[in-house]
Design an enzyme around this catalytic site. Sequence first.
Site, mmCIF file in Angstrom:
data_model
loop_
_atom_site.group_PDB
_atom_site.id
_atom_site.type_symbol
_atom_site.label_atom_id
_atom_site.label_comp_id
_atom_site.label_asym_id
_atom_site.label_seq_id
_atom_site.Cartn_x
_atom_site.Cartn_y
_atom_site.Cartn_z
ATOM 1 N N ASN A 91 -21.672 64.723 -46.527
ATOM 2 C CA ASN A 91 -20.274 64.285 -46.597
ATOM 3 C C ASN A 91 -19.271 65.384 -46.251
ATOM 4 O O ASN A 91 -18.144 65.082 -45.867
ATOM 5 C CB ASN A 91 -20.002 63.748 -48.009
ATOM 6 C CG ASN A 91 -18.533 63.538 -48.269
ATOM 7 O OD1 ASN A 91 -17.939 62.589 -47.770
ATOM 8 N ND2 ASN A 91 -17.925 64.448 -49.022
ATOM 9 N N TYR A 157 -12.635 66.499 -33.773
ATOM 10 C CA TYR A 157 -12.969 65.691 -34.951
ATOM 11 C C TYR A 157 -13.650 64.377 -34.549
ATOM 12 O O TYR A 157 -14.777 64.111 -34.975
ATOM 13 C CB TYR A 157 -11.708 65.474 -35.805
ATOM 14 C CG TYR A 157 -11.975 64.729 -37.092
ATOM 15 C CD1 TYR A 157 -12.925 65.191 -38.012
ATOM 16 C CD2 TYR A 157 -11.285 63.569 -37.407
ATOM 17 C CE1 TYR A 157 -13.179 64.506 -39.191
ATOM 18 C CE2 TYR A 157 -11.526 62.882 -38.594
ATOM 19 C CZ TYR A 157 -12.478 63.348 -39.476
ATOM 20 O OH TYR A 157 -12.732 62.670 -40.642
ATOM 21 N N LYS A 161 -17.671 63.147 -35.017
ATOM 22 C CA LYS A 161 -18.077 61.926 -35.749
ATOM 23 C C LYS A 161 -18.808 60.926 -34.830
ATOM 24 O O LYS A 161 -19.691 60.215 -35.295
ATOM 25 C CB LYS A 161 -16.857 61.276 -36.413
ATOM 26 C CG LYS A 161 -16.206 62.156 -37.492
ATOM 27 C CD LYS A 161 -17.137 62.439 -38.671
ATOM 28 C CE LYS A 161 -16.417 63.158 -39.805
ATOM 29 N NZ LYS A 161 -17.286 63.406 -40.970
HETATM 30 P P1 NAD Z 1 -11.571 66.715 -48.586
HETATM 31 O O1 NAD Z 1 -10.901 67.721 -47.750
HETATM 32 O O2 NAD Z 1 -10.949 66.232 -49.843
HETATM 33 O O3 NAD Z 1 -13.053 67.205 -48.945
HETATM 34 C C1 NAD Z 1 -13.843 67.851 -47.997
HETATM 35 C C2 NAD Z 1 -15.099 68.364 -48.657
HETATM 36 O O4 NAD Z 1 -15.828 69.118 -47.685
HETATM 37 C C3 NAD Z 1 -14.815 69.295 -49.826
HETATM 38 O O5 NAD Z 1 -15.713 69.010 -50.879
HETATM 39 C C4 NAD Z 1 -15.098 70.681 -49.264
HETATM 40 O O6 NAD Z 1 -15.639 71.568 -50.215
HETATM 41 C C5 NAD Z 1 -16.146 70.386 -48.204
HETATM 42 N N1 NAD Z 1 -16.099 71.417 -47.173
HETATM 43 C C6 NAD Z 1 -15.042 71.710 -46.345
HETATM 44 N N2 NAD Z 1 -15.370 72.780 -45.574
HETATM 45 C C7 NAD Z 1 -16.641 73.132 -45.924
HETATM 46 C C8 NAD Z 1 -17.536 74.148 -45.480
HETATM 47 N N3 NAD Z 1 -17.204 75.012 -44.522
HETATM 48 N N4 NAD Z 1 -18.765 74.221 -46.052
HETATM 49 C C9 NAD Z 1 -19.126 73.347 -47.008
HETATM 50 N N5 NAD Z 1 -18.341 72.365 -47.484
HETATM 51 C C10 NAD Z 1 -17.107 72.272 -46.930
HETATM 52 O O7 NAD Z 1 -11.861 65.531 -47.603
HETATM 53 P P2 NAD Z 1 -12.376 64.031 -47.751
HETATM 54 O O8 NAD Z 1 -11.313 63.195 -47.210
HETATM 55 O O9 NAD Z 1 -12.950 63.739 -49.082
HETATM 56 O O10 NAD Z 1 -13.521 64.105 -46.649
HETATM 57 C C11 NAD Z 1 -14.883 63.895 -46.911
HETATM 58 C C12 NAD Z 1 -15.522 63.346 -45.661
HETATM 59 O O11 NAD Z 1 -14.901 62.101 -45.341
HETATM 60 C C13 NAD Z 1 -15.374 64.221 -44.418
HETATM 61 O O12 NAD Z 1 -16.594 64.225 -43.684
HETATM 62 C C14 NAD Z 1 -14.285 63.522 -43.616
HETATM 63 O O13 NAD Z 1 -14.408 63.767 -42.241
HETATM 64 C C15 NAD Z 1 -14.561 62.085 -43.972
HETATM 65 N N6 NAD Z 1 -13.447 61.156 -43.771
HETATM 66 C C16 NAD Z 1 -12.298 61.250 -44.490
HETATM 67 C C17 NAD Z 1 -11.273 60.327 -44.280
HETATM 68 C C18 NAD Z 1 -9.990 60.363 -45.046
HETATM 69 O O14 NAD Z 1 -9.065 59.627 -44.663
HETATM 70 N N7 NAD Z 1 -9.873 61.127 -46.111
HETATM 71 C C19 NAD Z 1 -11.429 59.323 -43.324
HETATM 72 C C20 NAD Z 1 -12.611 59.258 -42.605
HETATM 73 C C21 NAD Z 1 -13.614 60.178 -42.846
#
Ligand code: NAD
Length: 249
Positions: A91, A157, A161
């Site tokens: 994730n 990005y 994905k």
């Molecule tokens: P967030 O920024 O709240 O969390 C991101 C997580 O990734 C954190 O736990 C962080 O510790 C970890 N992370 C970041 N850089 C890292 C690194 N270098 N090494 C290890 N861990 C690392 O974001 P989120 O929105 O919860 O995103 C989680 C996933 O969901 C991601 O893959 C993101 O692409 C995807 N996503 C998010 C959304 C959205 O709208 N929030 C939409 C589609 C997909």
Amino acid sequence: MLEGKTAIVTGGTRGIGYAIVETFVEQGANVALCGSRTETADAALAKLVESGVDAENVMAIAPDLTSPESLAASFAQVVERFGRLDILVNNAGISSRTPLADYSAEEFQSVMNLNLNGTFLASQAAVKIFREQGDGGCILNTSSMVSKYAQSSGCAYPVSKFAVNGLTLALARELAPENIRVNAVAPGITRTDMVDALPEEMIKPLIASIPLGRMGEPQDIANAFLFLASDMASYVSGQVLGVDGLARS
Ligand code: NAD
């Protein structure tokens, strides 16, 4: 739904990953949450325990997701603590808004390194354990709606994905004979720090365009992961499940 199973969730310290950790533990799993640093992973663990989660069922690790050696060492700790591994959730991810002309090769690569290479390497480490156990396994990847529609800047990005979707399908085919299922969830805009970091003028019209009329909550996304992780999805593999309120772009 996950009684007796052990899961590793990367990016488990906040946002979508934290909701997955909470949901999996609530449904009976032992969970190792991964952070990018020991301090953030430990802080997330402390928050979970404070909220009433039994400390027996959770642990924090901070592998370098781009290092096979670091992943192997951290995943071995999880197996030592909980006895086995059943589910890996890839994730952790970073976003990007940089226009094409402003990208450096390094910035492009850094997004690919975490979002794609990290998913690949963690999957490789988990599959090694699944094979030793000999009774299947489950890999779940966090994709994104940008893997269908792309976005107007920050091409690394969506590219990462799209590749995660490709890896999901490729590994699903390769690993199905060993009863290892591989699926992805593609969230739409979800209320997390990643979205809080975006400018209001960008988010507002996006939310207005969602037919179900609201932004996703981390729990909406975690529910889809729960289904795919559970035995209810035992005949589902190679899928990318959109959880996006029917978003178009
Ligand atoms: P967030 O920024 O709240 O969390 C991101 C997580 O990734 C954190 O736990 C962080 O510790 C970890 N992370 C970041 N850089 C890292 C690194 N270098 N090494 C290890 N861990 C690392 O974001 P989120 O929105 O919860 O995103 C989680 C996933 O969901 C991601 O893959 C993101 O692409 C995807 N996503 C998010 C959304 C959205 O709208 N929030 C939409 C589609 C997909």
